[in-house]
Structure formats: C-alpha cells, structure tokens
Write a protein that holds these residues in place. Structure first.
Motif, PDB file in Angstrom:
ATOM      1  N   SER A   2      10.163  46.759  23.537  1.00  0.00           N
ATOM      2  CA  SER A   2       9.401  46.870  22.303  1.00  0.00           C
ATOM      3  C   SER A   2       8.193  45.950  22.362  1.00  0.00           C
ATOM      4  O   SER A   2       8.264  44.864  22.933  1.00  0.00           O
ATOM      5  N   PRO A   3       7.054  46.374  21.798  1.00  0.00           N
ATOM      6  CA  PRO A   3       5.879  45.510  21.826  1.00  0.00           C
ATOM      7  C   PRO A   3       6.154  44.203  21.110  1.00  0.00           C
ATOM      8  O   PRO A   3       6.831  44.169  20.098  1.00  0.00           O
ATOM      9  N   THR A   4       5.630  43.136  21.660  1.00  0.00           N
ATOM     10  CA  THR A   4       5.800  41.822  21.052  1.00  0.00           C
ATOM     11  C   THR A   4       4.718  41.629  20.006  1.00  0.00           C
ATOM     12  O   THR A   4       3.537  41.806  20.304  1.00  0.00           O
ATOM     13  N   ARG A  12      -5.024  42.063  19.511  1.00  0.00           N
ATOM     14  CA  ARG A  12      -4.867  42.528  20.882  1.00  0.00           C
ATOM     15  C   ARG A  12      -6.013  43.465  21.230  1.00  0.00           C
ATOM     16  O   ARG A  12      -6.607  44.099  20.365  1.00  0.00           O
ATOM     17  N   GLU A  16      -4.500  46.809  25.653  1.00  0.00           N
ATOM     18  CA  GLU A  16      -3.114  46.362  25.458  1.00  0.00           C
ATOM     19  C   GLU A  16      -2.362  47.306  24.530  1.00  0.00           C
ATOM     20  O   GLU A  16      -1.205  47.670  24.794  1.00  0.00           O
ATOM     21  N   VAL A  17      -3.011  47.700  23.443  1.00  0.00           N
ATOM     22  CA  VAL A  17      -2.375  48.612  22.492  1.00  0.00           C
ATOM     23  C   VAL A  17      -2.158  49.971  23.144  1.00  0.00           C
ATOM     24  O   VAL A  17      -1.098  50.592  22.994  1.00  0.00           O
ATOM     25  N   GLU A  19      -1.628  50.579  26.224  1.00  0.00           N
ATOM     26  CA  GLU A  19      -0.486  50.450  27.136  1.00  0.00           C
ATOM     27  C   GLU A  19       0.828  50.619  26.370  1.00  0.00           C
ATOM     28  O   GLU A  19       1.753  51.283  26.843  1.00  0.00           O
ATOM     29  N   ASP A  20       0.908  50.027  25.184  1.00  0.00           N
ATOM     30  CA  ASP A  20       2.110  50.179  24.357  1.00  0.00           C
ATOM     31  C   ASP A  20       2.300  51.634  23.910  1.00  0.00           C
ATOM     32  O   ASP A  20       3.427  52.132  23.846  1.00  0.00           O
ATOM     33  N   ASP A  23       3.593  53.550  26.860  1.00  0.00           N
ATOM     34  CA  ASP A  23       4.986  53.174  27.088  1.00  0.00           C
ATOM     35  C   ASP A  23       5.904  53.862  26.072  1.00  0.00           C
ATOM     36  O   ASP A  23       6.975  54.356  26.432  1.00  0.00           O
ATOM     37  N   LEU A  24       5.482  53.911  24.824  1.00  0.00           N
ATOM     38  CA  LEU A  24       6.273  54.562  23.784  1.00  0.00           C
ATOM     39  C   LEU A  24       6.489  56.033  24.110  1.00  0.00           C
ATOM     40  O   LEU A  24       7.607  56.549  24.034  1.00  0.00           O
ATOM     41  N   GLU A  39       6.347  53.649  14.671  1.00  0.00           N
ATOM     42  CA  GLU A  39       5.724  52.706  15.598  1.00  0.00           C
ATOM     43  C   GLU A  39       4.419  53.274  16.135  1.00  0.00           C
ATOM     44  O   GLU A  39       3.413  52.578  16.246  1.00  0.00           O
ATOM     45  N   LEU A  43       0.734  51.669  15.876  1.00  0.00           N
ATOM     46  CA  LEU A  43      -0.059  51.409  17.072  1.00  0.00           C
ATOM     47  C   LEU A  43      -1.419  52.100  17.008  1.00  0.00           C
ATOM     48  O   LEU A  43      -2.430  51.532  17.441  1.00  0.00           O
TER      49      LEU A  43
END
Length: 59
Positions: A2-4, A12, A16-17, A19-20, A23-24, A39, A43
């Motif tokens: 999970s994103p920190t 961010r 970076e976002v 990438e999240d 990944d999701l 989520e 994002l």
C-alpha cells in the motif's frame, strides 16, 4: 504494498503517484474492488494536483 502516506505538507511527484497507480492496477489484475476504486480516485486527485504546476510551466 500500500502507498505510504506522506508527512503533512509534503507533496509527492507525479511520477511517484503514477507508480502507485500502476501498482494498484497490476495488483488488482485490471479489475478494481470498491476499496481499490476509492484508492484509485484518491491517487488520481493527487496525480492531478502534482501535474497541475508542471502543465502550466510547460505551456
């Protein structure tokens, strides 16, 4: 994974976002659950905020 969350006041980068977000989608297999959808929407808002300044400076 999970994103920190960032410390308050910290922003961010769009990369970076993004990438999240990627990944999701990969974790979900392309089909978001209601929790994943929440989520994803969060994002997207964060990504839009991160890119709003760079879009203006590029114009």
């Amino acid at each position: 994974m999970s994103p920190t969350p960032c410390p308050s006041g910290s922003v961010r980068s769009a990369a970076e976002v993004n990438e999240d977000i990627r990944d999701l989608w990969q974790r979900s297999g392309g089909c978001l659950s209601p929790e994943d959808e929440e989520e994803y929407q969060r994002l997207l808002v964060e990504w839009a905020a991160a890119t709003s300044g760079s879009a203006r400076s590029a114009a």
